[in-house]
Design an enzyme around this catalytic site. Structure first.
Site, mmCIF file in Angstrom:
data_model
loop_
_atom_site.group_PDB
_atom_site.id
_atom_site.type_symbol
_atom_site.label_atom_id
_atom_site.label_comp_id
_atom_site.label_asym_id
_atom_site.label_seq_id
_atom_site.Cartn_x
_atom_site.Cartn_y
_atom_site.Cartn_z
ATOM 1 N N ASP A 170 32.570 -24.230 -3.389
ATOM 2 C CA ASP A 170 32.283 -23.459 -2.181
ATOM 3 C C ASP A 170 32.172 -21.975 -2.577
ATOM 4 O O ASP A 170 33.122 -21.410 -3.146
ATOM 5 C CB ASP A 170 33.421 -23.686 -1.179
ATOM 6 C CG ASP A 170 33.323 -22.737 0.005
ATOM 7 O OD1 ASP A 170 32.202 -22.490 0.474
ATOM 8 O OD2 ASP A 170 34.376 -22.228 0.442
ATOM 9 N N ASP A 210 21.953 -16.856 -0.938
ATOM 10 C CA ASP A 210 20.709 -17.608 -0.697
ATOM 11 C C ASP A 210 21.065 -18.961 -0.074
ATOM 12 O O ASP A 210 21.298 -19.934 -0.785
ATOM 13 C CB ASP A 210 19.982 -17.802 -2.043
ATOM 14 C CG ASP A 210 18.675 -18.548 -1.863
ATOM 15 O OD1 ASP A 210 18.154 -18.580 -0.738
ATOM 16 O OD2 ASP A 210 18.179 -19.115 -2.860
ATOM 17 N N GLN A 246 24.815 -32.618 3.034
ATOM 18 C CA GLN A 246 23.618 -32.447 3.861
ATOM 19 C C GLN A 246 22.575 -33.506 3.548
ATOM 20 O O GLN A 246 22.677 -34.211 2.549
ATOM 21 C CB GLN A 246 23.042 -31.036 3.665
ATOM 22 C CG GLN A 246 22.831 -30.645 2.198
ATOM 23 C CD GLN A 246 22.981 -29.156 1.932
ATOM 24 O OE1 GLN A 246 22.797 -28.331 2.817
ATOM 25 N NE2 GLN A 246 23.312 -28.797 0.708
HETATM 26 N N1 SPD Z 1 14.267 -22.160 8.036
HETATM 27 C C1 SPD Z 1 14.478 -22.342 6.658
HETATM 28 C C2 SPD Z 1 15.241 -21.244 6.076
HETATM 29 C C3 SPD Z 1 15.691 -21.517 4.718
HETATM 30 C C4 SPD Z 1 16.414 -20.382 4.161
HETATM 31 N N2 SPD Z 1 16.981 -20.643 2.912
HETATM 32 C C5 SPD Z 1 16.134 -21.059 1.903
HETATM 33 C C6 SPD Z 1 16.874 -21.173 0.630
HETATM 34 C C7 SPD Z 1 15.964 -21.353 -0.490
HETATM 35 N N3 SPD Z 1 16.586 -21.101 -1.730
#
Ligand code: SPD
Length: 309
Positions: free
Chosen positions: A147, A166, A40
């Site tokens: 992964d 998360d 990414q």
């Molecule tokens: N739109 C942004 C959403 C991000 C969600 N994930 C955040 C991860 C942070 N640990």
């Protein structure tokens, strides 16, 4: 004055899609780091409204202003629902903030953080060390670069008390969309103990309504009990949703006193947002936010993933 003017002139506006109907712009004072990892695009920005921030694929993940609101709401209700979490796995969470929250629980004996992108972990440690604090020195912590879905599948059945997911949002071509599907949730459930609890970030119930409702519906195909909380995330410019799955209890079953008691027993301290009272307040706000906009939902499967913009 001269210097201040020069400083300002380097600032620029960063734009970010919140949904396909909403584009946000905020002022960036300085680009601290920008690179493409194997998975990414990564940026560390000094933003005017949110302070130092980590972005992945152009989207805000964690800002010093309010990342604690997101990570405390993701982690602690799930840990409190379990009551005595000993083995915990965080899937994703590369900047280390979710792991930091897990480690506040003295009941925890082993805490895994499994992120596919080692560079996110390393660059976050370098440019945003405030997020992980000293958690990587904690002898209970195990770091895995793999992964998360593959790794979880390779673990024993019933291995974990709590699994925290998360992730970045489910973006087409991004590394996380296959961790929002029924097939993945089945793996999670099978690796949880009988009393095990699962929590995932679930996008915005207001701006990504189809996605939020569909994540909830998909989790409900796998877990007997599904519940949700919404908190307002200033740096996401949106109310943000979290979904919890378990065999028996939902977040609405926890009183303020029960939350306080279980966290006291587990020696949890240093929280900046979450508490028993906040837990109950979030439940009220959640009803309000989820009533605001309704959308049809569908089950998310590997063969029919769901993407947001
Ligand atoms: N739109 C942004 C959403 C991000 C969600 N994930 C955040 C991860 C942070 N640990």
């Amino acid at each position: 004055m001269q210097a201040r003017r020069r400083e300002k002139s380097r600032a620029f506006w960063w734009t970010e899609w919140i949904s396909e109907d909403l584009l946000e712009a905020y002022r960036v004072e300085r680009v601290i780091h920008e690179s493409a990892t194997k998975y990414q695009r990564l940026a560390v920005l000094e933003t005017a409204p949110f302070g130092l921030s980590l972005l992945l694929d152009g989207k805000m993940q964690s800002s010093l202003l309010d990342e604690h609101i997101y990570h405390e709401t993701l982690v602690h209700p799930a840990m409190a629902l379990h009551g005595d979490p000993r083995r915990v796995a965080v899937i994703g969470g590369g900047e280390g903030s979710a792991l930091r929250e897990v480690a506040r629980w003295k009941t925890v004996e082993e805490a895994y953080m499994v992120d596919i992108d080692q560079e996110v972990v390393e660059l976050s440690r370098k440019y945003l060390p405030q997020l992980s604090g000293s958690v990587y020195e904690d002898p209970r912590v195990r770091l895995v670069f793999e992964d998360g879905r593959k790794w979880l599948k390779s673990q024993n059945q019933g291995e974990f008390d709590v699994v925290i997911v998360d992730l970045t949002d489910p973006l087409e071509g991004g590394p996380s969309y296959l961790l929002y599907t029924e097939e993945f949730y089945k793996i999670v459930r099978s690796r949880l103990s009988e009393k095990g609890v699962f929590a995932t970030q679930a996008t915005s119930p207001v701006h990504n309504t189809l996605s939020f409702q569909s994540i909830k519906l998909t989790v409900s195909q796998v877990f007997a009990r599904v519940s949700e909380l919404v908190c307002f995330m200033i740096s996401f410019s949106a109310p943000w949703g979290f979904v919890y799955g378990s065999a028996r209890l939902g977040v609405g079953d926890l009183s303020a006193e029960a939350v306080e008691q279980v966290m006291r027993m587990a020696g949890v301290d240093g929280l900046r947002f979450y508490s028993g009272e906040v837990h109950r307040a979030l439940l009220e706000l959640t009803k309000h936010y989820t009533r605001l906009r309704q959308a049809p939902a569908r089950i998310i499967r590997d063969s029919s993933p769901l993407f947001i913009k």
